[in-house]
Design an enzyme around this catalytic site. Sequence first.
Site, short mmCIF file in Angstrom:
data_model
loop_
_atom_site.label_atom_id
_atom_site.label_comp_id
_atom_site.label_asym_id
_atom_site.label_seq_id
_atom_site.Cartn_x
_atom_site.Cartn_y
_atom_site.Cartn_z
N HIS A 8 16.36 -104.47 2.73
CA HIS A 8 15.76 -103.37 2.02
C HIS A 8 16.28 -102.00 1.93
O HIS A 8 16.10 -101.20 1.07
CB HIS A 8 14.29 -102.91 2.86
N LYS A 16 18.76 -99.16 0.59
CA LYS A 16 19.48 -98.78 -0.63
C LYS A 16 20.51 -97.74 -0.57
O LYS A 16 20.36 -96.67 -0.24
CB LYS A 16 18.10 -98.13 -1.42
N HIS A 52 7.85 -93.25 -4.35
CA HIS A 52 8.42 -94.53 -3.63
C HIS A 52 9.54 -93.96 -2.78
O HIS A 52 10.12 -94.62 -2.01
CB HIS A 52 9.12 -95.23 -4.79
N LYS A 71 10.65 -92.38 0.65
CA LYS A 71 10.16 -92.20 2.13
C LYS A 71 10.85 -91.33 2.93
O LYS A 71 12.06 -91.16 2.94
CB LYS A 71 10.64 -93.76 2.87
#
Length: 673
Positions: free
Chosen positions: A294, A296, A523, A525
């Site tokens: 996950h 990025k 989106h 976090k």
Amino acid sequence: MAAQPQIGRLVPLNERLEEDASIPQIPIFQGVNFIGRDSISLSDKRLSRKHLTLNVSSDGSASLIVEGTNPVVVNSGNSRKKLYSRENETVIGGDIIELIPGHHFFMYVMLGGDKNASFLDTHKRVSDDGIEPGKGEAKRLRVVSEDKVSSRNPKTVEVEIKRRVEESNVVTKSGNSLSKRDTDGEAIRHFQVPKDKLPLTFRLLRVQGLPQWANTSCVSIGDVIEGDIHVAILSNYMVDIDWLIPACPTLAKIPQVLVIHGEGDGIVDHMKRKKPANWILHKPPLPISFGTHHSKAMLLVYPRGVRIIVHTANLIFVDWNNKSQGLWMQDFPWKGQNSPSKGCAFENDLIDYLSALKWPQFSVNLPTHGRFNINPSFFKNFDYTNAEVRLIASVPGYHNGTSLKKWGHMKLRTVLQECTFDKEFRKSPLVYQFSSLGSLDEKWMAEFASTMSSGSSEDKTPLGPGEPLIIWPTVEDVRCSLEGYAAGNAIPSPLKNVEKTFLRKYWAKWKASHTGRCRAMPHIKTFTRYNGQKLAWFLLTSANLSKAAWGALQKNNSQLMIRSYELGVLFLPSKRCSSGFSCTANDYPPEDKCESSESSREGRTELVTLNWERSSNTVSSSGVITLPVPYELPPQPYSSEDIPWSWDRRYNKKDVYGLVWPRHVQLYASQDS
């Protein structure tokens, strides 16, 4: 009793101050007119049902009174006046009313045309190109034609608004934070960061459809993947290769590209058919079920150094164009021949994380540097001494012994425990903000809160537990967003996770007026501890609120089980010494090396939000670092009417596109698998 005569109308305008035909005009009659959420057919909960009144006389002049709790702005001539609850202002033809500052524009147009001329008389003469004679600054000039507004009045009404006027209100401070009056404006428009100070903060991604001020200092993918890159490592979960290469043509010119992804077999097969020959695809091992890759991030190797980018967006169109996202980056030079061989905390954390990915080694020839094998150890060739953040990563596995504190929330706990914070953060609140909610229980929430509450003040007293709130979009937020219900596809939490009774006390609203992102669903976090508009620390990460992402303690707290790969950057009140080094600039200042010192009070920075002292919203040598936190602090708890979004429910109330939920959402440009 005879009906009062119609005196005028409120004509809806878009952000470009042109008539918005999608919203009905509002007739205005002599006497008292009530304007609110119901009469305007707008679902914005910031609008009260009785938001304002217009008391209109027979000559068309009107007295506007704010009835709701949120302010209203009246633009008349060169004046832009903000009114608060129970304040009033005279309104004349041609004035523009912002029902919420920066949102919901309506022009007051009187019937009979001639009376609107008084608006024009208040303006200085403006030339055809919108520039005041003798001035070099272009004015914002918009023309609204009355033949669009009403067949009764063909006269053209010119409207000029100076939208970047400074607030004339007196700033009322409580400590170092602004009062509520000063936090509801367009704070991000003042966020200007010198290039050499960019590593000290992060930036939001540009969002299509927002006014220009809301994208101040924001970035697109082409802003960070630029220049003479010889090797690119792109780490992500979702990768739309059909969108990515046209969106960032530089990628097609890079000699070697490694894509580390979390895609399934169908997408991978499509990528293999469509990728350039010099691209390598790699999916890291997932030893525990239900895990994902996950993280990025991007690692870009240049002749001068390496650029490290950590962000929150999947490599798909909607993530880089329609949503609230964050991105941090810093450039690091090659180590000199006389550089010490020992690493620093950033380097050690980076190499440990890259080693866990187990990508296939490949060889490249780097001009002026020679041939290298591109593996995790290759990245020891760069000098990370001036790194402005700490890396907080998650790696799947059962971690114990010396590995217990290397990953997930235990890594964050360990770093925070080494830090000293101002005493004002004792027992101060916490914020958890993310876009996917795992299956949680109260025991794990207490474990996680213990990590988030770590750290001590100057006298070594622990900061103590902080009360957390979860910022999470409501059903109405999603329905009225830029994407409508489709935005909910990227907020993938089922009802069984969202509806748990113990979570009710945590829910807080997604409010982002000061960044113009109320309708750009998050989106991004982030996790933080704050007091007013000051931040003890701030984490920008790929990790959502789940055990899979952060890990859960097992075996009497001697083991941490993590399912997924995650990566984030932690901003701390450390001593800063940014060198301003750039991999792409033609010239850059000499390096000033310094070690960050979390424990030393002297020379330490303060982290603040955009709403802290609006006149000082830049990173400066004074030690104040502004982080563009997209949501407003303190968060506003849910009301009894607010329903947290869950993506597996049916919603029959139509969204902004006239559609219901569920429905198919296309996330990839094309897919033949």
